[in-house]
Scaffold this motif. Sequence first.
Motif, short mmCIF file in Angstrom:
data_model
loop_
_atom_site.label_atom_id
_atom_site.label_comp_id
_atom_site.label_asym_id
_atom_site.label_seq_id
_atom_site.Cartn_x
_atom_site.Cartn_y
_atom_site.Cartn_z
N ASN A 190 26.76 88.27 20.20
CA ASN A 190 27.51 88.65 21.40
C ASN A 190 28.98 88.34 21.20
OD1 ASN A 190 27.14 85.68 21.81
ND2 ASN A 190 28.20 86.14 23.74
N PHE A 191 29.78 88.97 22.04
CA PHE A 191 31.23 88.70 22.07
C PHE A 191 31.69 88.84 23.50
CE2 PHE A 191 35.65 90.35 21.97
CZ PHE A 191 36.26 89.21 21.44
N THR A 192 32.54 87.92 23.93
CA THR A 192 33.07 87.96 25.30
C THR A 192 34.51 88.47 25.27
OG1 THR A 192 31.66 86.12 25.99
CG2 THR A 192 33.55 86.63 27.37
N TYR A 193 34.70 89.68 25.82
CA TYR A 193 36.05 90.21 26.00
C TYR A 193 36.71 89.51 27.18
CZ TYR A 193 34.75 94.31 23.14
OH TYR A 193 34.35 95.16 22.14
N ILE A 194 37.96 89.14 27.01
CA ILE A 194 38.76 88.58 28.11
C ILE A 194 39.95 89.51 28.30
CG2 ILE A 194 39.98 86.57 28.99
CD1 ILE A 194 38.39 84.86 27.04
N LEU A 195 39.85 90.39 29.30
CA LEU A 195 40.87 91.40 29.54
C LEU A 195 41.60 91.10 30.83
CD1 LEU A 195 38.59 94.57 29.09
CD2 LEU A 195 39.61 93.20 27.27
N GLN A 196 42.85 91.51 30.90
CA GLN A 196 43.55 91.51 32.19
C GLN A 196 44.11 92.91 32.43
OE1 GLN A 196 47.13 89.15 32.79
NE2 GLN A 196 46.64 88.89 34.95
N VAL A 197 43.81 93.47 33.60
CA VAL A 197 44.34 94.79 33.94
C VAL A 197 45.71 94.59 34.58
CG1 VAL A 197 42.16 96.01 34.02
CG2 VAL A 197 42.88 94.76 36.04
#
Length: 545
Positions: free
Chosen positions: A113-120
């Motif tokens: 698994n991989f956790t994306y940490i995005l900010q819009v």
Amino acid sequence: MLPKSALIWQLCVVYFLAMFAIVARAESPYRFFTWNVTYGDIYPLGVRQQGILINGQFPGPDILSVTNDNLIINVHNSLPEPFLISWNGVQQRRNSYEDGVYGTTCPIPPGKNFTYILQVKDQIGSYFYFPSVGFQKAAGGFGGIRILSRPLIPVPFPEPAGDFTVLIGDWYKANHNKLKAVLDRGHRLPSPDGILINGHGSNGTSFTVEQGKTYRFRISNVGLQHSLNFRIQGHKMKLVEVEGTHTIQTTYSSLDVHVGQSYSVLVTMDQPPQDFYVAVSTRFTNKVLTSAGTLHYSNSARPVSGTVPGGPTTQIDWSLNQARSIRTNLTASGPRPNPQGSYHYGLINISRTIKLESSAGQVNGKQRYAVNSVSFIPADTPLKLADYFKIGGVFRVGSIPDQPTGGNIYLDTSVMGADFRGFIEIVFQNHENIVQSWHIDGYNFWVVGMNGGVWTPASRNEYNLRDAVSRCTTQVYPKSWTAIYVALDNVGMWNVRSEFWARQYLGQQFYLRVYSPVESIRDEYPIPKNALLCGRAKGKHTRSL
């Protein structure tokens, strides 16, 4: 179903990442998503196929967010092959590590698994996500993204009674690995088999509405190659937003949506209570493929009947005139309260002109596609990681010229350098007989001009320097050019690609390295602590926990 121990571990990781992010950016809310990516049987065109499902869904679930939200998306890859998701139109401000294409991000290995940490950050609008590895996009794994305005930011239309995601696209009955094998052998793909609306062929999708009310339809072309025309029988569509830009509210009876593009329209249910066709058909093709869904009035007196209403087919001028009519609403607010027209892009001096010319041809007896004669080949290590760890021999800045050479196609890992805070002009020149569609990750740009023939400096006299639409994907008509302005305000390694997916896979793409010599966290976030490391970056270290 994930094992209990894996779920506990996952929650711990997400919690830790969230706590870290809250310390870093405490002012912005957080939204958490857990996705399990699997194969499953789907029947979009009436035959069983192996599709890519997200949490058992095809298409995948919508991402609902608000400007500046932080999105924590934990993706478990339960496929027997690597997997990666990219976020079409999400700008990943100062953070190209999370962009989800192979030039920036290592694929998630099978069973991991991989956790994306995005900010819009500073965005509103309608977008979509999709799988970017190989030809997985032809198997599904895509879904809609909505970024709503913050509560105190005015929106230039009343809140609609409902909000629909409409994912349209061409589709093959063949397995995506078989399609990829055709391309790997150096051949072109045949024409797609049909058109999907939200994962279904004709008569498979329905939108239920109430008479007299107005609804928002967010339409994205998530397909592989064809431009599509969208229309709703008996109803007009008022265009209100294009890829994060509020537009002048022009009314259309049908709308051309090119590959990779997204539009928002408002439709008022002002017809007698019955059902109507929602029609989608190919543009600029010898054989017209059509699919239809249903607009169902809740008090409908009768179902749809008769033939599906036709749309435009091969008319280029019709589409070009429509494209030119799409303009920015200068007085409306965007993600911030100030009007969209407060940034006077037409008064800024151009620091550089880049001309990109596409081509097709054979290399070593195999079909390839190129930009300025260079056909992109992936390196053994994501370019952004090689850049960060200063690993030599992976790529070379300047390996693609910024003007056409007219030479034969050759293979290279093409990276073009660009200066942070430059303001550049890019001209896409199309000498072929097809409509092309081009996308730039990390940015919106102003589509200042498009016309037939060959671009020359005199073509600037035709530019719209006042209210051109700002978007992230633009079309280029056959034997024509399209010009855009880009403010290079986002440091990173950004994919510039054809949205014609077979062409992208066979080399019609490159990376734009927007560089700041200061190398400050003010300009670019450090590498994520949880970044996957592969290729020659394997065994390196990100940052201490």
